[in-house]
Design a protein around this motif. Structure first.
Motif, mmCIF file in Angstrom:
data_model
loop_
_atom_site.group_PDB
_atom_site.id
_atom_site.type_symbol
_atom_site.label_atom_id
_atom_site.label_comp_id
_atom_site.label_asym_id
_atom_site.label_seq_id
_atom_site.Cartn_x
_atom_site.Cartn_y
_atom_site.Cartn_z
ATOM 1 N N PRO A 145 -7.214 2.816 -7.643
ATOM 2 C CA PRO A 145 -6.976 1.133 -8.704
ATOM 3 C C PRO A 145 -5.751 1.255 -9.493
ATOM 4 C CG PRO A 145 -8.822 2.885 -9.846
ATOM 5 C CD PRO A 145 -8.614 3.038 -7.975
ATOM 6 N N GLN A 146 -5.231 2.785 -10.384
ATOM 7 C CA GLN A 146 -3.637 2.839 -10.949
ATOM 8 C C GLN A 146 -2.722 2.904 -10.224
ATOM 9 O OE1 GLN A 146 -6.107 4.971 -9.749
ATOM 10 N NE2 GLN A 146 -4.290 6.840 -8.469
ATOM 11 N N LEU A 147 -2.800 2.240 -9.202
ATOM 12 C CA LEU A 147 -1.457 2.118 -7.949
ATOM 13 C C LEU A 147 -1.542 0.499 -8.127
ATOM 14 C CD1 LEU A 147 -1.766 4.286 -4.464
ATOM 15 C CD2 LEU A 147 -0.169 4.808 -6.393
ATOM 16 N N ARG A 148 -2.688 -0.503 -7.990
ATOM 17 C CA ARG A 148 -2.571 -1.802 -8.349
ATOM 18 C C ARG A 148 -2.292 -2.540 -9.122
ATOM 19 N NH1 ARG A 148 -6.887 -2.200 -6.701
ATOM 20 N NH2 ARG A 148 -8.118 -2.594 -8.400
ATOM 21 N N GLU A 149 -2.705 -1.617 -10.461
ATOM 22 C CA GLU A 149 -1.925 -2.363 -11.695
ATOM 23 C C GLU A 149 -0.204 -1.582 -11.773
ATOM 24 O OE1 GLU A 149 -3.713 0.705 -14.693
ATOM 25 O OE2 GLU A 149 -6.215 -0.584 -14.133
ATOM 26 N N LYS A 150 0.120 -0.472 -11.575
ATOM 27 C CA LYS A 150 1.183 0.508 -11.174
ATOM 28 C C LYS A 150 2.273 -1.296 -10.288
ATOM 29 C CE LYS A 150 4.366 3.725 -9.905
ATOM 30 N NZ LYS A 150 4.173 4.828 -9.637
#
Length: 419
Positions: free
Chosen positions: A232-237
């Protein structure tokens, strides 16, 4: 070519069509769209001289329909497939129309073959199915080999093969340089058949443009982007990077991102620069149905209310009795759709300021949870629970005769729908 200039039609204080102007050009299939009661049938009747406009005029090839010499050889129309003598055979029905217009009898057999009814030509039309009746109506429209054709819901009752046949027939007629004007509520079929669209609402022109321009003008295209669900951190990034680049990002329920304001190659470059892997990057273009719904949402008169079954399951407060709805104006449970514009006043789509509640068709704010343009939410929905059955008791005395219930208020006569 069909040309309407300032068409207005009133029935008493009811305005069915107001100041309607458009052109239907040859060589293309022109779709005629609008909600129920918007005035499509009334407009077609005025084109064919069946109704006289209150003001304005409409011409076919530069002449009013009634002044065309032998109009059946110039204009063919299907408005009502049931307008056939039920005791007359299909061939005899067409033969009578041909004799009235001086059309050779051999043409009757030709059009029966075109619509696929040659095997039932001697059957009485009262035994025809809805689809067979539509085919017979199309045959009547083609009888005089006209240059102008009007069809009102031509695929009504047809099976998929028949719908495909009508679609190809109309395209072929337009390709021959004829003027083809088609009214339909099947948006998916119009998207495959029509080249140009005329859209009306409450008797007034809403759009007159090509199908492609109509969809583009009444929809918001976006890109659908998906990153690995396990990171999910990739989506936020990626969301931060796209926003900084001028894009507008909205999360979807399934975890994907809806991105507007950026082209797909630009989104791909930003993801690559941000070292974000993509599982999906796909364009989304609205369908004709989505664009049509967005265009006409303020011109729909009849809307469904929300189902209140859930509220019926809630228990009543102690000692409370549910009020009894009385049919009639002003009583709980009564609802009549808002009438179309009266007196020929121009219709304006509702405009809502940011932060305000959405507006109904007449600009009135809609309460949360209510359907725009529909009736107010039922205030008694939370109280209308079924009562427990009473405990049976031995009768002590003969029951008194029931009191006469007040007569329900009569439902006021509603204005007749626009044709």
């Amino acid at each position: 070519m069909i040309e309407a200039v300032g068409l207005t039609k009133r029935y008493g204080d009811k305005t069915a069509v107001y100041n309607l102007s458009f052109q239907v050009r040859p060589g293309a299939v022109t779709g005629f769209l609008g909600p129920n009661g918007s005035g499509k049938s009334t407009t077609m009747r005025m084109i064919l001289g069946l109704d006289n406009p209150t003001s304005g005029h409409v011409t076919i090839g530069g002449h009013p329909y009634r002044k065309l010499p032998n109009a059946a050889r110039h204009v063919g129309a299907l408005l009502d497939a049931k307008a056939v003598h039920g005791g007359r055979a299909a061939r005899n029905h067409l033969l009578s129309l041909a004799q009235l217009s001086g059309i050779p009898a051999r043409r009757v057999d030709e059009v029966l073959g075109v619509v696929g009814l040659q095997d039932v030509a001697k059957r009485r039309s009262k035994g025809f199915s809805l689809g067979m009746g539509q085919r017979l109506g199309i045959a009547a429209a083609l009888l005089g080999d006209p240059q102008v054709l009007l069809f009102d819901e031509p695929v009504n009752g047809l099976d998929p093969e028949g719908i495909h046949w009508v679609r190809n027939l109309m395209k072929a007629l337009a390709a021959e340089g004829r003027t083809v004007f088609v009214s339909s509520h099947l948006m998916s079929e119009m998207a495959l058949t029509a080249d140009h669209l005329i859209v009306i609402g409450r008797g007034q022109l809403l759009a007159d443009m090509s199908v492609t321009d109509f969809i583009s003008a009444n929809s918001a295209d976006f890109a659908r982007v998906r990153t690995p669900d396990t990171e999910p951190q990739l989506r936020e990034k990626l969301t931060s990077a796209l926003t900084e680049a001028g894009g507008h990002v909205l999360p979807e329920q399934d975890g994907a991102l809806r991105v507007t304001g950026l082209a797909l190659p630009r989104i791909s470059d930003i993801a690559h620069e941000s070292d974000v892997r993509l599982w999906e990057l796909s364009p989304h273009q609205a369908s004709l149905e989505e664009a049509y719904m967005r265009m006409t949402q303020g011109a729909v008169d009849y809307r469904s209310t929300a189902d209140q079954k859930a509220g019926l399951q809630q228990p009543l407060p102690p000692g409370a009795q549910p009020p009894m709805p009385v049919p009639g104006q002003g009583q709980p449970g009564w609802y009549a759709p808002p009438p179309p514009q009266q007196g020929g006043q121009p219709f304006a789509a509702p405009q809502g300021a940011p932060g305000q509640a959405p507006a109904g068709p007449y600009g009135a704010p809609v309460a949360p949870g209510a359907v725009p343009g529909g009736p107010p939410a039922n205030p008694y929905a939370a109280q209308q629970a079924p009562q427990a059955p009473p405990v049976p008791q031995a009768p002590a005395a003969a029951p008194a005769p029931p009191a006469t219930a007040p007569a329900p208020a009569s439902d006021p006569t509603k204005p007749e729908d626009a044709r």
